[in-house]
Design an enzyme around this catalytic site. Structure first.
Site, PDB file in Angstrom:
ATOM      1  N   HIS A  84      -1.131   1.067   7.462  1.00 59.29           N
ATOM      2  CA  HIS A  84      -1.969   1.254   5.928  1.00 59.29           C
ATOM      3  C   HIS A  84      -1.961   2.272   5.771  1.00 59.29           C
ATOM      4  O   HIS A  84      -1.607   3.699   6.382  1.00 59.29           O
ATOM      5  CB  HIS A  84      -3.544   0.603   5.864  1.00 59.29           C
ATOM      6  CG  HIS A  84      -3.890   0.440   4.995  1.00 59.29           C
ATOM      7  ND1 HIS A  84      -3.326  -0.031   3.844  1.00 59.29           N
ATOM      8  CD2 HIS A  84      -4.880   0.962   4.368  1.00 59.29           C
ATOM      9  CE1 HIS A  84      -4.089  -0.136   3.245  1.00 59.29           C
ATOM     10  NE2 HIS A  84      -5.231   1.250   2.758  1.00 59.29           N
ATOM     11  N   CYS A 124       1.073  -0.923   0.138  1.00 58.89           N
ATOM     12  CA  CYS A 124      -0.114  -0.414   0.222  1.00 58.89           C
ATOM     13  C   CYS A 124       1.066   1.167  -0.059  1.00 58.89           C
ATOM     14  O   CYS A 124       0.674   2.473  -0.909  1.00 58.89           O
ATOM     15  CB  CYS A 124      -1.216  -0.127   1.240  1.00 58.89           C
ATOM     16  SG  CYS A 124      -0.375  -0.210   2.913  1.00 58.89           S
TER      17      CYS A 124
END
Length: 1196
Positions: free
Chosen positions: A257, A50
């Site tokens: 994330h 990510c």
């Protein structure tokens, strides 16, 4: 602003971020979904990438970086095709980055993959699953790019765009001497803990004045002593920057994330929030109601125009023109101020107006078209709307359009892209989700007008061509997948091949002879299915009734009758693999047949106590099977099984469970039905005569003397054809070994026991097909067999754990070649397996090779490595292979089928275009049957296509070599061709010319033709050397007064300067020697049977829009390419603007149902994409950190 960035919390982390979650079932056979309403592409997360995805999206939406990267051509970077060559100087990282950017800009898919890019980094699967810091990646990636671009014009790309200097000035308070020190930087790091915001953090780090005094004095170089001094602030008025990217981090310092908020500088995406859509709809509707009396309602006007049209849908622009002709005033002047744009107004009333799938055409919904026709007799277009005309909560969401007010922000979160309000961005920087990395652009940087909303801007030509080809392939795969997803296989059981006995239907001969397989489209109607069955059964007489059937253990049973010929097969619930019984609805073989769930036959295993036990565990039984209707009274069942009286006991645990006890049926149960007391297929009942009742405790109703686990499997004899119909029931438990079941079956069939060494048990599918043999050392549970399953006793040994059981057919036609079976060692080579299959099928020679079966059940990928083992190639038990005729070409060679075709323009070369204008030539019938042998297709074509043969040629050979070798084929030798330049080469797709191959000197490998490409050769009357900017079109003039066309002629159009509507009209007018304003032109889409007018309707375009550069015809909606058909209308002789033909009407009617179903399936897919779930992880010990690195070659 920065919230709890430094607080540790791992409760939010999902398994997906670390790649340890349960992976979903792979869907390699299905193409990726298209882009959503934002028209922006996300990036797939490889497990822990990510951080990489967020940085790549930022670089993509940095116009200066993107265009600088695209400016580097293959002459500087090399080609990816040469990356395997040892001496080639290929700069793989910038090439892969270029290709990824092109995919994100132009490829119609929801999310792109970074696999090729990370492979160029030298990363393995472990690296892709590991989380890293995005700032660390930014510095390492920039360093890798600088190293990769050494010696190119982009060697200073990073320094030119991102290099900055921090200047520290220290001023001596005594002599005023200024000491200056400079530090280079690519990014600035600021401490944010304990500050209110970014401005304060920057001030503290780089602007706030610092004093040297008291004990902290500064040594001045001019004074040569310790003095008081201060750091001073420089003037930064000339450096103004604006924020355009915010990388967000969610989590703690050791995991989490990343996603990114990006300002769409070039307005490449469509931005519209759902709540604004809803508010706009409500506001528009309120204005409609308030001003209905003052201003004429446009709803009735538009409905009136559309109801008068013969065609079901017309282009939106044409609707605006017809409104202008009817009312004398355009939509913008009359309605826009109150109702907004015309397209938006139509989309806000989805229950009345229906758009085509590409949203370029609009029409009335069927029910409103009928209502308007019936109501219009009593009221005119001026009538006020009814209250029920507006449906506020429509299930269909309005299409999002680009907001023209300026740049907007998007949230790019791996594969998901959604719009976000600018005012809401700062609210996101609180709690556990905080801004981590900010990107700015100079405010003075201005974008050119042609870059706005144009993803093709500055993209190199070779990448444009690659993306165009990829999009074409995606569209083809989606169409094939849609067709495959809607095809269902039905099993037709013919009553003439069945007889009724023992409560169910049984085939008179064999199951295969009584069943006819039929594949149909689930979107067809029941009437279509009935017509197909009538055509198959030409000798059928009398009424034909179709009933749903279901194979049960007792035999075939009939359920409801299919009725309603106008209903679709999907609408009546017909699923793939459904069984249909074809009969007269009354009797079969003279016996009346009871249908429905209330008369289902049930197979009951009837047990009785044996007179003696041979020493086995528990009590020994004798057993037999009986069939009863589920509506049979229990009393009738007792009279049938125990006419002299007795007790019936039921296995209380059911057929699929371990039996623990037996329950007695009491006298009051005798009035219940078999179904009512819970007796199902496979249930066991125990009949106790009077002398056996001592085993029963009548007070509790339980059997006390013994317990026994009773279940059974069916075994059918396939070893002898005369006994093929014979079934036996073998008592078994889930722990019974398959070899024991086989021995019991051999004894029950009274076969020779020597057969045990040369026989196996194979499950039988519902359609009667024998599946892979079950290993004999498996238990019933390990073999995943359900009690009551049907097994076949067959010749041949079951494969061992090191052997593979394979199916194979000879040739690609499964109907023409029977499916055969073979057992082979998994360590056998492909060549050994092929020889074994050839031997079994009675073939010989070395002109054969093996292929896998693809997802369309056709011959797919070739097993080209003859010496590789089946295990190495991942060939598994139960796979089907195809023995295909023909030898595989040597490595580096291509085997290419060659087709030969002529267009009618070459057949009638003597006729010129002026003759066609004056109506001197005769028309040609364009109805042609598809060469694939399928159902007839209506195609606008004036070409004859014939197969010439195949050639083998090296991939390094040129296109000219291919043409010369094709000229040696027998079919081509009949033609007089002076030079290869008198030939035109196309790739073949779906038996049609597809892509035109240019440049005779180019190598075939450069075209990326693929292993299964086909080429067609077109002879020319004169030499041709098409340049890269010349477009080949086939133009055909309409016949005045008729819905047909003259033969087409070739038109070569130079599009190097512009590829606009006006330029094409000039070219066509010059071709036919007509004035530009006296022709109308349209492009034909044969796959949709539609003509799209190419209009230069400029009188209604605002001044602001005229200043914009006209869009290229090679982009949407025309996508003009080589070989496209352009229809021409001569307005001097024919004033009709309808380009369609009768053939188009026939083809469009056939596709109407397909389009509606495709729209429904798309909506379902989009809805499914929004549904996802996250599983929380428990906090675990952190793994040791691993440094991030990117491997780069040496280019100095």
């Amino acid at each position: 602003m920065f919230g709890d960035l430094f607080e540790e919390d791992f409760s939010f982390i999902s398994n997906n971020h670390f790649g340890k979650g349960k992976k979903s079932k792979p869907r390699d056979s299905e193409p990726p979904p298209p882009r959503d309403f934002t028209n922006l592409s996300g990036i797939k997360n490889q497990g822990g990438t990510c951080y990489l995805n967020s940085l790549l999206q930022t670089l993509l939406f940095t116009p200066e970086f993107r265009e600088a990267l695209f400016s580097l051509g293959p002459e500087e970077l090399g080609s990816l095709d040469d990356s395997s060559k040892p001496d080639a100087k290929v700069r793989i990282i910038p090439l892969q980055l270029q290709r990824l950017f092109a995919q994100l800009l132009l490829l119609d898919q929801q999310a792109a993959s970074t696999t090729d890019l990370t492979e160029s980094f030298g990363w393995n699967s472990h690296e892709e699953m590991r989380q890293h810091d995005v700032q660390e990646l930014n510095r390492i990636l920039f360093s890798a790019l600088e190293t990769s671009l050494v010696g190119t014009s982009g060697h200073d790309l990073i320094k030119r765009l991102y290099h900055g200097i921090v200047v520290n000035q220290i001023v001596c308070k005594e002599c005023k001497n200024i000491s200056e020190r400079q530090e280079d930087f690519l990014d600035l790091t600021v401490a944010v803990k304990g500050v209110a915001g970014l401005e304060e953090a920057l001030w503290n780090m780089y602007v706030e004045e610092e004093y040297f005094e008291n004990e902290n004095l500064y040594r001045c170089g001019a004074c040569d002593k310790l003095v008081e001094a201060s750091k001073t602030e420089m003037d930064d008025s000339e450096y103004m920057y604006e924020l355009f990217s915010v990388i967000i981090h969610k989590g703690g310092c050791y995991g989490g994330h990343y996603h990114v908020y990006i300002r769409d500088v070039d307005e490449l995406g469509n931005w519209q929030l759902q709540e604004e859509d809803d508010r706009l709809i409500e506001d528009t509707a309120l204005r409609d109601n308030e001003n209905a009396k003052e201003v004429e309602n446009p709803l009735a006007v538009l409905k009136g125009i559309l109801s008068e049209e013969e065609s079901k849908q017309i282009p939106v622009d044409q609707l605006g023109q017809k409104l202008l002709e009817k009312k004398g005033m355009s939509w913008n002047k009359k309605y826009r101020k109150q109702y907004g744009a015309l397209r938006k107004y139509l989309q806000n009333h989805p229950h009345i107006f229906q758009f085509s799938p590409d949203e370029n055409k609009v029409g009335l919904n069927e029910k409103h078209k009928l209502l308007f026709k019936s109501d219009s007799q009593g009221q005119g277009l001026q009538s006020p709307p009814q209250k029920t005309d507006v449906q506020w909560n429509s299930g269909k969401k309005p299409t999002r359009l680009r907001d023209s007010s300026g740049c907007h922000w998007f949230d790019l979160n791996d594969s998901k892209v959604q719009p976000i309000k600018e005012m809401d961005i700062e609210k996101q920087f609180q709690g556990k989700e905080s801004a981590y990395m900010l990107f700015y652009r100079k405010s003075q940087l201005k974008r050119p007008p042609e870059a706005r909303g144009n993803p093709r801007y500055q993209v190199p030509e070779h990448l444009l061509n690659e993306m165009n080809a990829a999009n074409t392939e995606l569209q083809k795969k989606r169409a094939e997948c849609d067709s495959a997803n809607n095809g269902i296989d039905l099993h037709l059981h013919l009553s003439s091949c069945y007889k009724f006995h023992k409560g169910a239907l049984h085939p008179s001969l064999t199951w295969k002879e009584g069943v006819v397989d039929l594949t149909v489209d689930r979107r067809k109607t029941l009437g279509d299915l009935r017509q197909s069955v009538f055509q198959m059964l030409e000798s059928w007489e009398g009424d034909m009734i179709l009933s749903i059937a279901k194979p049960l253990p007792a035999g075939l049973h009939l359920y409801q009758i299919l009725d309603g010929d106008e209903l679709t097969l999907d609408g009546i619930g017909l699923a793939d693999g459904a069984d249909i019984f074809v009969w007269n609805g009354k009797e079969v073989g003279g016996t009346k047949v009871m249908t429905g769930a209330d008369h289902e036959p049930v197979v009951i295993n009837v047990l009785r106590l044996a007179e003696y036990n041979e020493g086995g565990k528990g009590q020994h039984f004798t057993e037999s099977q009986h069939v009863f209707s589920c509506s049979t009274k229990l009393g009738d069942l007792r009279r049938a099984l125990a006419p002299s009286g007795g007790i019936i006991l039921k296995n209380g645990s059911g057929p699929d469970k371990e039996a623990k006890n037996w329950e007695v049926f009491l006298e009051e149960d005798m009035k219940e039905t078999v179904k009512g007391v819970g007796l199902m297929d496979g249930c066991s009942v125990l009949i106790l005569d009077s002398h056996d009742q001592s085993f029963v405790n009548m007070s509790s109703g339980n059997l006390t003397a013994f317990t026994y686990d009773i279940s059974w499997l069916q075994v059918k004899n396939f070893c002898r054809t005369q006994d093929e119909e014979k079934h036996v029931k073998i008592t078994a438990t889930v722990e019974t070994v398959m070899s024991d079941i086989k021995m019991k079956a051999i004894r029950e069939f009274q076969l020779e026991e020597e057969l045990a060494n040369d026989s196996c048990l194979r499950p039988v599918s519902g359609s009667g097909k024998l599946l892979s043999p079950v290993p004999e050392d498996y238990t019933v549970k390990e073999a995943e067999l359900k009690m009551g399953s049907l097994l076949g006793l067959c010749h041949g040994k079951a494969p061992t754990s090191t052997q593979l059981f394979l199916y194979f057919i000879v040739g690609s036609d499964q109907n023409a070649s029977p499916e055969m079976e073979v057992v082979v060692e998994e360590t056998a080579s492909v060549k050994e397996c092929l020889n074994l299959m050839l031997e079994k099928s009675g073939l010989s020679g070395d002109n054969w090779h093996l292929r896998r079966i693809d997802w369309c059940y056709e011959a797919g990928e070739a097993l080209s490595q003859e010496n590789a083992t089946l295990k190495e190639l991942n060939v598994c038990s139960g796979d089907t292979l195809v023995v295909t005729e023909g030898k595989l070409p040597a490595k580096g060679f291509l085997k290419i089928p060659i087709w030969w075709f002529k267009s009618s323009s070459h057949k009638k070369h003597g006729e010129n275009t002026q003759d066609q204008v004056n109506g001197m030539t005769c028309k040609m019938d364009a109805l042609q049957v598809s060469p694939a042998g399928d159902s007839p297709e209506y195609i606008h074509t004036d070409m004859d296509l014939c197969y010439a043969g195949s050639i083998e040629i090296a991939g390094e050979a040129s296109l000219e070599d291919l043409k010369m070798q094709a000229m040696t084929l027998l079919c081509c030798q009949e033609q007089i061709v002076p030079l290869p330049s008198f030939l035109r080469a196309w790739t073949v797709d779906s038996k049609r010319p597809a892509k035109l191959l240019r440049n005779n000197k180019q190598q075939l490998n450069d075209y990326k033709l693929g292993a299964r490409v086909e080429i067609c050769i077109e002879p020319l009357q004169k030499e041709e050397h098409l340049g890269p900017h010349e477009l080949l079109l086939r133009v055909q003039m309409g016949i005045p007064g008729e819905r047909d066309y003259y033969d087409s002629t070739d038109l070569v159009w130079d599009i190097s300067k512009e590829c606009t509507t006006w330029a094409l009209r000039q070219q066509v007018a010059s071709h036919y020697c007509l004035p530009v304003d006296k022709i109308e032109i349209a492009k034909y889409f044969p796959e949709r049977f539609e003509w799209l007018p190419i209009s230069s309707w400029t009188q209604q375009i605002s001044k602001r829009k005229r200043k914009k550069k006209q869009e290229s015809l090679q982009s949407a909606p025309y996508h003009l390419k080589d070989g496209d058909i352009i229809g021409v209308k001569n307005l001097l002789l024919d004033d009709t603007k309808d380009f369609s033909t009768v053939r188009d009407d026939v083809g469009k009617e056939k596709q109407r149902q397909l389009v509606l179903q495709k729209k429904k399936s798309r909506q379902a897919e989009r809805l499914q994409d929004h549904v996802f779930s996250e599983e929380k992880l428990n906090i675990k010990h952190r793994k040791p950190e691993v440094a991030l690195s990117i491997n780069v070659g040496v280019f100095r």
